[in-house]
Enzyme design. Structure first.
Site, mmCIF file in Angstrom:
data_model
loop_
_atom_site.group_PDB
_atom_site.id
_atom_site.type_symbol
_atom_site.label_atom_id
_atom_site.label_comp_id
_atom_site.label_asym_id
_atom_site.label_seq_id
_atom_site.Cartn_x
_atom_site.Cartn_y
_atom_site.Cartn_z
ATOM 1 N N TYR A 143 -2.537 -9.182 15.779
ATOM 2 C CA TYR A 143 -2.344 -8.151 14.752
ATOM 3 C C TYR A 143 -3.366 -7.020 14.944
ATOM 4 O O TYR A 143 -3.008 -5.835 15.001
ATOM 5 C CB TYR A 143 -2.480 -8.769 13.347
ATOM 6 C CG TYR A 143 -2.656 -7.741 12.267
ATOM 7 C CD1 TYR A 143 -1.598 -6.897 11.917
ATOM 8 C CD2 TYR A 143 -3.882 -7.567 11.615
ATOM 9 C CE1 TYR A 143 -1.759 -5.925 10.945
ATOM 10 C CE2 TYR A 143 -4.045 -6.604 10.645
ATOM 11 C CZ TYR A 143 -2.993 -5.782 10.306
ATOM 12 O OH TYR A 143 -3.161 -4.812 9.356
ATOM 13 N N ARG A 166 -8.532 -20.696 9.618
ATOM 14 C CA ARG A 166 -7.291 -20.071 10.056
ATOM 15 C C ARG A 166 -7.569 -19.390 11.403
ATOM 16 O O ARG A 166 -8.495 -18.568 11.497
ATOM 17 C CB ARG A 166 -6.869 -19.033 9.008
ATOM 18 C CG ARG A 166 -5.562 -18.339 9.303
ATOM 19 C CD ARG A 166 -5.018 -17.603 8.087
ATOM 20 N NE ARG A 166 -5.859 -16.508 7.655
ATOM 21 C CZ ARG A 166 -5.667 -15.797 6.542
ATOM 22 N NH1 ARG A 166 -4.661 -16.105 5.732
ATOM 23 N NH2 ARG A 166 -6.468 -14.814 6.221
ATOM 24 N N SER A 202 -6.608 -0.915 10.551
ATOM 25 C CA SER A 202 -7.171 -2.080 9.871
ATOM 26 C C SER A 202 -8.553 -2.405 10.381
ATOM 27 O O SER A 202 -8.868 -2.170 11.566
ATOM 28 C CB SER A 202 -6.256 -3.278 10.140
ATOM 29 O OG SER A 202 -6.886 -4.472 9.769
ATOM 30 N N ILE A 216 0.845 -1.206 0.000
ATOM 31 C CA ILE A 216 0.000 0.000 0.000
ATOM 32 C C ILE A 216 0.878 1.254 0.000
ATOM 33 O O ILE A 216 0.577 2.236 -0.680
ATOM 34 C CB ILE A 216 -0.979 -0.015 1.198
ATOM 35 C CG1 ILE A 216 -1.794 -1.319 1.174
ATOM 36 C CG2 ILE A 216 -1.925 1.191 1.144
ATOM 37 C CD1 ILE A 216 -2.661 -1.562 2.389
ATOM 38 N N LYS A 260 -2.961 -2.836 16.099
ATOM 39 C CA LYS A 260 -3.518 -1.668 15.395
ATOM 40 C C LYS A 260 -4.409 -0.851 16.336
ATOM 41 O O LYS A 260 -4.435 0.382 16.284
ATOM 42 C CB LYS A 260 -4.294 -2.127 14.153
ATOM 43 C CG LYS A 260 -3.398 -2.759 13.074
ATOM 44 C CD LYS A 260 -2.490 -1.703 12.456
ATOM 45 C CE LYS A 260 -1.510 -2.261 11.463
ATOM 46 N NZ LYS A 260 -0.600 -1.239 10.929
HETATM 47 N N1 UDP Z 1 -8.358 -17.233 2.610
HETATM 48 C C1 UDP Z 1 -8.550 -18.502 2.100
HETATM 49 N N2 UDP Z 1 -7.482 -19.147 1.529
HETATM 50 C C2 UDP Z 1 -6.240 -18.588 1.464
HETATM 51 C C3 UDP Z 1 -6.063 -17.271 1.964
HETATM 52 C C4 UDP Z 1 -7.147 -16.622 2.528
HETATM 53 O O1 UDP Z 1 -9.639 -19.065 2.175
HETATM 54 O O2 UDP Z 1 -5.312 -19.238 0.959
HETATM 55 C C5 UDP Z 1 -9.495 -16.514 3.205
HETATM 56 C C6 UDP Z 1 -9.231 -16.040 4.633
HETATM 57 O O3 UDP Z 1 -9.588 -17.056 5.558
HETATM 58 C C7 UDP Z 1 -10.135 -14.819 4.718
HETATM 59 C C8 UDP Z 1 -10.174 -14.274 3.291
HETATM 60 O O4 UDP Z 1 -9.709 -15.352 2.455
HETATM 61 O O5 UDP Z 1 -11.447 -15.208 5.074
HETATM 62 C C9 UDP Z 1 -9.253 -13.087 3.078
HETATM 63 O O6 UDP Z 1 -7.982 -13.420 3.612
HETATM 64 P P1 UDP Z 1 -6.703 -12.543 3.349
HETATM 65 O O7 UDP Z 1 -5.544 -13.273 3.973
HETATM 66 O O8 UDP Z 1 -6.596 -12.220 1.911
HETATM 67 O O9 UDP Z 1 -6.991 -11.186 4.120
HETATM 68 P P2 UDP Z 1 -7.420 -10.911 5.664
HETATM 69 O O10 UDP Z 1 -8.916 -10.811 5.650
HETATM 70 O O11 UDP Z 1 -6.889 -12.007 6.515
HETATM 71 O O12 UDP Z 1 -6.779 -9.596 5.931
#
Ligand code: UDP
Length: 332
Positions: free
Chosen positions: A141, A282, A117, A13, A145
């Site tokens: 994280y 996750r 964020s 960014i 923030k």
């Molecule tokens: N996600 C997923 N597979 C991946 C990476 C991310 O399903 O390999 C999902 C993640 O669980 C979240 C969304 O995609 O719900 C966006 O994740 P990202 O890491 O891009 O951004 P975040 O929301 O964590 O900042």
């Protein structure tokens, strides 16, 4: 025109915002330790290599350049990693920022735009989420923030340091015209991972949980074009110049897409089948994050120029196809 210090200017960014600053007529000095950022993304800019914790180097930067404001991007950004290694996040994102803010106060620099964020909200009670919603981050994280936001409140009260926190929802897309895109190591973000599958660099994408209480069982996010975020920083800087004291703005399009909808859109954009497999959730992932961003529209005059998800992914795809391995590892 005023000179601004851009910490983390070599990151995703930050590097896009540098171009927006230049176009708006600002002089920019980049402060980056290249822990994550790319030298090639700042090849045309003045760069000081340093860590946020390096008091002396920061002091020299403020003494050497006529800096009027700081745009503070430098931070670790992976929510999942922050759960595994919280110390790393508190040290860099909180202690590092404190060191920067103290250097600003010592140097008499009293304007700061801070990269916050949507992660500060955690699992919201209402969607779309207004700035006034409770802040209950679900991972370290997000807590870093939130803490920096509280430090900024206190520094405003105590030292008159005026600041704007911009709470980004999910930054995505690229500026192929500026030869810039998204390139993290390791890559954990959904859209770049989908493009790596489309390029044949991965054989599938993991869907990180399909048993969430959402219509299709996957998490919902509000994807906002990185160039629209960049524009918002210039507007925030101008608001500080006009005398803004301490403000917080959400930045998003106000539209939520599930992980499966993003996968479908990436398939449509790339023409690749992008195989997907369901994997465990996750840790720390919030369920549903969509911005109410009317305040930024109203008060900053911000209007996203690229609100369409397909267009966002297409811009990322255009850059990534041109740079299948991302940025070169050495300065361009
Ligand atoms: N996600 C997923 N597979 C991946 C990476 C991310 O399903 O390999 C999902 C993640 O669980 C979240 C969304 O995609 O719900 C966006 O994740 P990202 O890491 O891009 O951004 P975040 O929301 O964590 O900042």
């Amino acid at each position: 025109m005023p000179t601004v210090l851009v910490t983390g200017g070599a990151g995703y960014i930050g590097s896009h915002t540098l171009r927006a600053l230049t176009r708006a007529g600002y002089e920019a000095v980049v402060y980056d330790a290249f822990l994550k950022g790319h030298p090639a993304a700042v090849a045309d800019y003045r760069v000081v290599v340093g860590e946020l914790s390096d008091r002396e180097r920061l002091e020299r930067v403020f003494a050497e350049f006529p800096i009027q404001a700081v745009l503070h991007f430098a931070a670790f950004i992976e929510a999942g990693e922050s759960v595994q290694d919280p110390g790393k996040y508190y040290r860099n994102n909180v202690c590092g920022t404190l060191s920067l803010l103290e250097a600003m106060v010592r140097a008499g620099v009293r304007q700061c735009v801070f990269s916050s964020s949507a992660a500060v909200y955690g699992d919201p009670e209402e969607v779309p989420i207004p700035e006034t919603a409770p802040t209950r981050p679900t991972n370290p994280y997000g807590r870093t923030k939130l803490m920096v936001g509280q430090i900024l409140d206190d520094f405003h009260q105590a030292y008159g340091l005026r600041s704007i926190s911009l709470r980004y929802f999910n930054a995505a897309g690229a500026s192929p015209d500026d030869d810039l895109g998204e390139d993290h190591h390791p890559e954990t973000h959904l859209i770049p991972i989908l493009l790596e599958v489309a390029l044949g660099q991965r054989d599938h994408v993991d869907i990180l949980g399909n048993d969430y209480p959402t219509p299709d069982g996957t998490c919902i996010r509000d994807y906002i074009h990185v160039c629209d975020l960049a524009d918002a920083h210039v507007l925030a800087l101008q608001a500080l110049e006009r005398g803004a004291e301490r403000e917080v703005y959400n930045l998003g399009n106000g539209q939520g897409f599930s992980v499966l909808q993003v996968v479908e859109t990436a398939r449509a954009v790339t023409g690749h089948p992008v195989p997907a497999q369901v994997a465990p959730r996750r840790p720390g992932d919030p369920l549903w994050l969509v911005a109410a961003a009317e305040k930024a529209r109203r008060e900053l005059g911000w209007t996203p120029r690229f609100p369409d998800l397909r267009q966002i992914i297409a811009s990322a795809w255009e850059w990534r196809r041109r740079h299948p391995r991302g940025f070169p590892s050495e300065p361009a």
